[in-house]
Design a protein around this motif. Structure first.
Motif, PDB file in Angstrom:
ATOM      1  N   ALA A   1      75.300 -11.850  98.323  1.00 16.10           N
ATOM      2  CA  ALA A   1      75.717 -10.462  98.506  1.00 16.10           C
ATOM      3  C   ALA A   1      75.678 -10.061  99.979  1.00 16.10           C
ATOM      4  CB  ALA A   1      74.821  -9.540  97.679  1.00 16.10           C
TER       5      ALA A   1
ATOM      6  N   THR B   1      70.532  -6.990  92.854  1.00 16.73           N
ATOM      7  CA  THR B   1      69.816  -8.242  92.595  1.00 16.73           C
ATOM      8  C   THR B   1      68.346  -8.125  92.986  1.00 16.73           C
ATOM      9  OG1 THR B   1      69.849 -10.651  92.894  1.00 16.73           O
ATOM     10  CG2 THR B   1      70.416  -9.333  94.804  1.00 16.73           C
TER      11      THR B   1
ATOM     12  N   ARG C   1      66.635  -6.129  90.114  1.00 15.55           N
ATOM     13  CA  ARG C   1      66.382  -6.941  88.925  1.00 15.55           C
ATOM     14  C   ARG C   1      65.206  -7.885  89.153  1.00 15.55           C
ATOM     15  NH1 ARG C   1      72.170  -6.963  88.730  1.00 15.55           N
ATOM     16  NH2 ARG C   1      72.243  -8.972  89.813  1.00 15.55           N
ATOM     17  N   ASN C   2      65.125  -8.469  90.335  1.00 17.41           N
ATOM     18  CA  ASN C   2      64.057  -9.413  90.640  1.00 17.41           C
ATOM     19  C   ASN C   2      62.691  -8.735  90.628  1.00 17.41           C
ATOM     20  OD1 ASN C   2      62.900 -11.930  91.621  1.00 17.41           O
ATOM     21  ND2 ASN C   2      62.695 -10.903  93.587  1.00 17.41           N
TER      22      ASN C   2
ATOM     23  N   THR D   1      64.779  -2.889  98.630  1.00 19.63           N
ATOM     24  CA  THR D   1      66.138  -2.451  98.332  1.00 19.63           C
ATOM     25  C   THR D   1      66.825  -1.910  99.580  1.00 19.63           C
ATOM     26  OG1 THR D   1      65.220  -0.338  97.552  1.00 19.63           O
ATOM     27  CG2 THR D   1      65.747  -1.984  95.887  1.00 19.63           C
TER      28      THR D   1
ATOM     29  N   LEU E   1      71.359 -15.049  94.943  1.00 20.43           N
ATOM     30  CA  LEU E   1      72.359 -14.005  94.724  1.00 20.43           C
ATOM     31  C   LEU E   1      72.297 -12.932  95.806  1.00 20.43           C
ATOM     32  CD1 LEU E   1      72.198 -13.556  90.830  1.00 20.43           C
ATOM     33  CD2 LEU E   1      73.778 -14.939  92.198  1.00 20.43           C
ATOM     34  N   LEU E   2      71.100 -12.699  96.319  1.00 17.45           N
ATOM     35  CA  LEU E   2      70.968 -11.749  97.426  1.00 17.45           C
ATOM     36  C   LEU E   2      71.630 -12.296  98.683  1.00 17.45           C
ATOM     37  CD1 LEU E   2      69.911  -9.241  98.819  1.00 17.45           C
ATOM     38  CD2 LEU E   2      67.676 -10.356  99.023  1.00 17.45           C
TER      39      LEU E   2
ATOM     40  N   ALA F   1      75.669  -4.842  95.420  1.00 15.74           N
ATOM     41  CA  ALA F   1      75.245  -6.078  94.756  1.00 15.74           C
ATOM     42  C   ALA F   1      73.905  -6.553  95.314  1.00 15.74           C
ATOM     43  CB  ALA F   1      76.299  -7.171  94.936  1.00 15.74           C
TER      44      ALA F   1
ATOM     45  N   HIS G   1      67.137 -17.194  91.019  1.00 15.08           N
ATOM     46  CA  HIS G   1      68.358 -16.834  91.757  1.00 15.08           C
ATOM     47  C   HIS G   1      68.377 -15.346  92.097  1.00 15.08           C
ATOM     48  CE1 HIS G   1      70.147 -20.758  91.415  1.00 15.08           C
ATOM     49  NE2 HIS G   1      69.938 -20.775  90.105  1.00 15.08           N
ATOM     50  N   GLU G   2      67.833 -14.512  91.192  1.00 19.73           N
ATOM     51  CA  GLU G   2      67.811 -13.074  91.449  1.00 19.73           C
ATOM     52  C   GLU G   2      66.934 -12.775  92.664  1.00 19.73           C
ATOM     53  OE1 GLU G   2      69.531 -10.787  90.336  1.00 19.73           O
ATOM     54  OE2 GLU G   2      70.212 -11.265  88.321  1.00 19.73           O
ATOM     55  N   GLY G   3      67.447 -11.925  93.531  1.00 19.98           N
ATOM     56  CA  GLY G   3      66.682 -11.541  94.702  1.00 19.98           C
ATOM     57  C   GLY G   3      66.585 -12.617  95.759  1.00 19.98           C
TER      58      GLY G   3
END
Length: 226
Positions: A200, A212, A215-216, A105, A196-197, A208, A191-193
């Protein structure tokens, strides 16, 4: 005032430093076997005993691994990574993932702040390589590309210490990916991490980027718990 002669470091220490530099520079790639003892003795101009002292020091630090009858392999790119790799063996996957959550993160937040256009291009290329490897069933290449993406995010953070700490997760991360790949119904192109990362980071949206990643990794934690 007369100057006293400077103390020359022991030859074994010099050899250790040269071996370390070859690993850190990438001249000897991670997981690859280093040159044989005769080759190193000739190139460094040292005896077998002195060379073995240097190799032993780096093996103790976790950078090298001596395999009897096979040779010596690069196991980590620094003493920090080597020590961390050994330490992870004593902890659960859940504990490792919880530590990764903190690093990922923060890396995502800083990458959204500092990443260059070249970083974004490299991230997109790694995702493309990941997807292609998954489609053709080359899961080793898929895992390398996926790890390469996350490592590049850490590099794009602009914080070399965070990047170094993140590199220490390489072996554990790679093995975890290959375990996940064997799960029924697992999709190796989330797509998450990832996509979409990258979006962002390109948009310089720190919140954002963090969301993501969160969530991943939380979905990974749920899989481990199950």
């Amino acid at each position: 005032m007369a100057l006293s002669p400077s103390a020359r470091p022991p030859l074994a220490d010099e050899v250790t430093a040269k071996l370390r530099a070859m690993v850190q520079s990438g001249e000897w790639p991670l997981h690859q076997r280093i040159p044989s003892e005769p080759e190193l003795m000739a190139s460094l101009g040292v005896s077998r005993g002195t060379l073995r002292e240097g190799i032993k020091a780096l093996a103790h630090s976790g950078m090298l691994e001596v395999r009897r009858g096979d040779g010596t392999y690069v196991r980590a790119t620094s003493e920090l990574s080597g020590a961390a790799r050994r330490m992870y063996q004593d902890h659960t996957e859940q504990h490792i993932l919880e530590v990764r959550l903190g690093l990922d993160t923060q890396a995502a937040r800083l990458a959204a702040r500092h990443a260059t256009a070249d970083d974004v291009t490299a991230l997109r290329a790694l995702l493309a390589a990941r997807d292609q490897a998954w489609t053709r069933g080359d899961y080793e290449a898929w895992a390398r590309a996926d790890w390469g993406f996350h490592e590049r995010v850490a590099q794009a953070s602009g914080n070399p210490l965070l990047h170094e700490l993140y590199l220490s997760f390489g072996s554990a991360f790679h093995q975890d990916l290959l375990k996940q790949q064997r799960r029924p119904g697992f999709d190796g192109r989330p797509h998450e991490g990832h996509d979409l990362l990258a979006d962002a980071i390109e948009a310089r949206d720190e919140d954002a980027a963090v969301a993501t990643v969160d969530r991943n990794l939380n979905s990974c934690a749920e899989w481990l718990a199950g």
